[in-house]
Motif scaffolding. Structure first.
Motif, short mmCIF file in Angstrom:
data_model
loop_
_atom_site.label_atom_id
_atom_site.label_comp_id
_atom_site.label_asym_id
_atom_site.label_seq_id
_atom_site.Cartn_x
_atom_site.Cartn_y
_atom_site.Cartn_z
N HIS A 343 0.82 -1.22 0.00
CA HIS A 343 0.00 0.00 0.00
C HIS A 343 0.85 1.26 0.00
O HIS A 343 0.33 2.36 -0.19
CB HIS A 343 -0.92 0.01 1.23
N LEU A 344 2.16 1.11 0.19
CA LEU A 344 3.07 2.25 0.23
C LEU A 344 3.85 2.42 -1.08
O LEU A 344 4.74 3.26 -1.16
CB LEU A 344 4.06 2.09 1.39
N ALA A 345 3.50 1.63 -2.08
CA ALA A 345 4.29 1.61 -3.33
C ALA A 345 3.81 2.63 -4.36
O ALA A 345 4.34 2.66 -5.47
CB ALA A 345 4.27 0.21 -3.94
N GLY A 346 2.81 3.45 -4.01
CA GLY A 346 2.31 4.45 -4.95
C GLY A 346 1.45 3.88 -6.05
O GLY A 346 1.29 4.50 -7.11
N LEU A 347 0.87 2.71 -5.80
CA LEU A 347 0.00 2.05 -6.78
C LEU A 347 -1.46 2.26 -6.41
O LEU A 347 -1.78 2.75 -5.33
CB LEU A 347 0.33 0.56 -6.86
N GLU A 348 -2.36 1.84 -7.28
CA GLU A 348 -3.79 1.91 -6.98
C GLU A 348 -4.51 0.68 -7.54
O GLU A 348 -4.00 0.00 -8.43
CB GLU A 348 -4.43 3.18 -7.54
N GLY A 349 -5.68 0.41 -6.97
CA GLY A 349 -6.51 -0.67 -7.46
C GLY A 349 -5.87 -2.04 -7.38
O GLY A 349 -5.16 -2.37 -6.43
N VAL A 350 -6.09 -2.83 -8.42
CA VAL A 350 -5.64 -4.21 -8.43
C VAL A 350 -4.11 -4.31 -8.41
O VAL A 350 -3.55 -5.32 -7.97
CB VAL A 350 -6.20 -4.95 -9.66
N ALA A 351 -3.42 -3.26 -8.84
CA ALA A 351 -1.96 -3.29 -8.87
C ALA A 351 -1.37 -3.45 -7.47
O ALA A 351 -0.30 -4.03 -7.31
CB ALA A 351 -1.42 -2.01 -9.52
N VAL A 352 -2.09 -2.95 -6.45
CA VAL A 352 -1.62 -3.07 -5.07
C VAL A 352 -1.61 -4.53 -4.64
O VAL A 352 -0.62 -5.03 -4.10
CB VAL A 352 -2.52 -2.24 -4.12
N THR A 353 -2.71 -5.23 -4.87
CA THR A 353 -2.80 -6.63 -4.49
C THR A 353 -1.88 -7.49 -5.35
O THR A 353 -1.32 -8.48 -4.88
CB THR A 353 -4.25 -7.13 -4.60
N THR A 354 -1.74 -7.12 -6.61
CA THR A 354 -0.83 -7.85 -7.50
C THR A 354 0.60 -7.80 -6.95
O THR A 354 1.30 -8.82 -6.91
CB THR A 354 -0.85 -7.26 -8.92
N ARG A 355 1.01 -6.63 -6.50
CA ARG A 355 2.35 -6.50 -5.94
C ARG A 355 2.50 -7.36 -4.69
O ARG A 355 3.56 -7.99 -4.47
CB ARG A 355 2.65 -5.04 -5.60
N ALA A 356 1.44 -7.42 -3.86
CA ALA A 356 1.49 -8.24 -2.65
C ALA A 356 1.68 -9.71 -3.00
O ALA A 356 2.47 -10.42 -2.35
CB ALA A 356 0.21 -8.05 -1.83
N PHE A 357 1.00 -10.19 -4.03
CA PHE A 357 1.14 -11.58 -4.46
C PHE A 357 2.53 -11.83 -5.04
O PHE A 357 3.14 -12.88 -4.81
CB PHE A 357 0.06 -11.91 -5.50
N GLN A 358 3.04 -10.86 -5.80
CA GLN A 358 4.36 -11.02 -6.40
C GLN A 358 5.45 -11.10 -5.34
O GLN A 358 6.41 -11.87 -5.47
CB GLN A 358 4.64 -9.86 -7.35
N MET A 359 5.30 -10.31 -4.29
CA MET A 359 6.30 -10.29 -3.23
C MET A 359 6.14 -11.44 -2.24
O MET A 359 7.11 -11.90 -1.64
CB MET A 359 6.22 -8.96 -2.45
N GLY A 360 4.90 -11.91 -2.07
CA GLY A 360 4.64 -12.90 -1.04
C GLY A 360 4.70 -14.35 -1.48
O GLY A 360 5.03 -15.23 -0.68
N LEU A 361 4.38 -14.62 -2.73
CA LEU A 361 4.36 -16.01 -3.21
C LEU A 361 5.73 -16.43 -3.74
O LEU A 361 6.42 -15.64 -4.38
CB LEU A 361 3.31 -16.17 -4.32
N PRO A 362 6.11 -17.67 -3.50
CA PRO A 362 7.41 -18.17 -3.99
C PRO A 362 7.32 -18.58 -5.46
O PRO A 362 7.69 -19.69 -5.84
CB PRO A 362 7.65 -19.38 -3.08
N LEU A 363 6.86 -17.65 -6.28
CA LEU A 363 6.67 -17.91 -7.70
C LEU A 363 7.25 -16.74 -8.48
O LEU A 363 7.42 -15.64 -7.95
CB LEU A 363 5.17 -18.04 -8.02
N PRO A 364 7.53 -16.95 -9.76
CA PRO A 364 7.95 -15.82 -10.60
C PRO A 364 6.85 -14.76 -10.61
O PRO A 364 5.66 -15.07 -10.46
CB PRO A 364 8.13 -16.45 -11.99
#
Length: 468
Positions: A343-364
């Motif tokens: 939520h501190l990355a300067g994003l909005e909408g679905v991009a916020v949750t997308t970033r959380a999944f990218q950082m949290g999941l052990p996947l590309p």
């Protein structure tokens, strides 16, 4: 001109979602919680049991589980992914806390809605069921209040057509597809004076066709699709979030602390604590209501179609919808966002949750984005078809069951799906917020007026020895 319209919409949104409505929504839930003696805690285990155990007897068009899935199909949508992210970005992590508060008391409200939906529904000689706030207003409060039922039906049809049912869901789906397949916007076309990714346009067209194929089949086809998709998508999404939480378990306590500190303004600058609290409350409660729809009056429209003879039983089943939607799924989304600081990355909408999944999941990163995109598509698609049913039932009441009017509404609904991708994110959510508020008011008035009926029905049910 467009900028002026956007400013006017924002001001009106702030007005309708001001302190009075927030107080009314919470006060209704608190009032019912007290009158029902904390039913959402005491009766939750049996409510969860009823959720998967249908009645063998009773009138209705679909099973209780199918009715719940239809209701959940309308509630579990972009509000759980995009809405939570939007609330946390604009209101701070504390918005999630106020979503919990709204959901806790909202469970009592949702229970009352389910009870009244069955108590005052109508069933035609051909077995067609019609129920919801417009009927418990007219049949419960009296014919002199029919005008209030009409107002609810008008705003209900509007919410489906211009708010929750179409623009927000379609915008969320196509934005996710566009970000995944053409994040750099290398392939664009010009429409309506603006440039759009071809991926957004194509996904919008495909979605429009799929929605048309389902909604033209009515409640039974919607229920069949919902019974399959809703449980699958909810479990699939929760598993993905649980993986993120397990892999970041050491950060969970700090995330909860951040949420609580933000909720009570402890992280605000000197002199800004009260403003921080009010902003978190406003965004959290507004998005919470958007997500679980407690007090909105939509879920009882689906509940009325359930095959049951016990209003209290269906009320308990309806209550579980708020628990699953907000206490479980929204919490999962919120925690993944907060513990990854997305939520501190300067994003909005679905991009916020997308970033959380990218950082949290052990996947590309691409695989994580694709996973979230699939969840969002399923979530939003079922919300679209569920809200079509709500909107049609509202218009059916508003037009005195004029089938031609309902068919016109279906055409307009499908058209709204088509233009949804071309609406701006801010305008979409603002319009949805406004219609939510206007729809909630007549329903809350009716629930408060008929609260004694809910208490009476509840007392009689448990006095009959219903324990299993």
């Amino acid at each position: 001109m467009l900028e002026m319209a956007s400013v006017c919409l924002k001001k009106f949104d702030d007005f309708v979602w001001g302190v009075p409505l927030i107080v009314l929504i919470l006060a209704t839930g608190i009032f019912l919680t007290v009158r029902l003696k904390g039913m959402q805690i005491r009766r939750l285990p049996i409510a969860l049991k009823y959720m998967v155990k249908n009645e063998e007897e009773g009138h209705g068009e679909v099973s209780s589980f199918a009715a719940l899935c239809t209701a959940l199909s309308a509630t579990i949508g972009t509000g759980n992914i995009v809405g939570v992210a939007t609330a946390i970005v604009s209101g701070g992590p504390g918005a999630l806390f106020w979503m919990w508060i709204a959901a806790f008391f909202g469970m009592a409200t949702k229970y009352a809605e389910g009870v009244l939906a069955i108590r005052y529904r109508t069933i035609d000689s051909d077995g067609h069921v019609l129920g919801g706030p417009f009927y418990y207003i007219e049949n419960g409060m009296g014919k002199n209040w029919r005008w209030l039922g009409k107002i609810f039906a008008f705003f209900g049809a509007g919410v489906g057509l211009l708010g929750i049912g179409t623009f927000t869901q379609v915008n969320g789906i196509t934005a996710a597809v566009g970000d995944f397949f053409d994040g750099e916007k290398a392939h664009v076309i010009s429409l309506f004076g603006r440039s759009y990714s071809i991926a957004v346009v194509i996904s919008g067209l495909i979605l429009t066709v799929c929605v048309a194929l389902v909604v033209l089949g009515g409640i039974k086809r919607i229920a069949k699709v919902s019974e399959v998709v809703v449980p699958f998508m909810a479990v699939f999404y929760v598993i993905a979030c649980v993986v993120i939480l397990v892999l970041n378990a050491d950060r969970i306590p700090a995330a909860f602390l951040t949420i609580l500190e933000s909720a009570f303004g402890l992280r605000a600058a000197a002199g800004g604590a009260l403003g921080s609290i009010l902003l978190a409350m406003q965004k959290g409660i507004a998005r919470g209501i958007f997500s679980n729809e407690a007090g909105l009056g939509s879920a009882p429209i689906a509940a009325a179609a359930a095959q049951t003879k016990e209003p209290v039983r269906q009320g308990l089943v309806s209550m579980t919808g708020t628990f699953i939607d907000t206490i479980v799924i929204c919490t999962m989304t919120g925690l993944t966002i907060v513990l990854t600081d997305s939520h501190l990355a300067g994003l909005e909408g679905v991009a916020v949750t997308t970033r959380a999944f990218q950082m949290g999941l052990p996947l590309p990163a691409a695989a994580s984005s694709f996973l979230l995109m699939l969840c969002l598509i399923f979530f939003a698609f079922t919300t679209i078809i569920g809200w079509n049913y709500y909107g049609e039932r509202c218009l059916e009441y508003l037009s005195d069951r004029n089938r031609r009017a309902v068919m016109i509404y279906r055409v307009l609904y499908i058209a709204a799906i088509f233009i949804g991708p071309f609406m701006t994110v801010e305008a979409v959510w603002t319009i949805a917020d406004i219609f939510n508020a206007l729809m909630a008011l007549p329903n809350l008035v009716a629930i408060l007026a008929l609260s004694s009926v809910v208490v009476k029905e509840t007392k009689a049910y448990w006095e009959k020895g219903n324990r299993t």
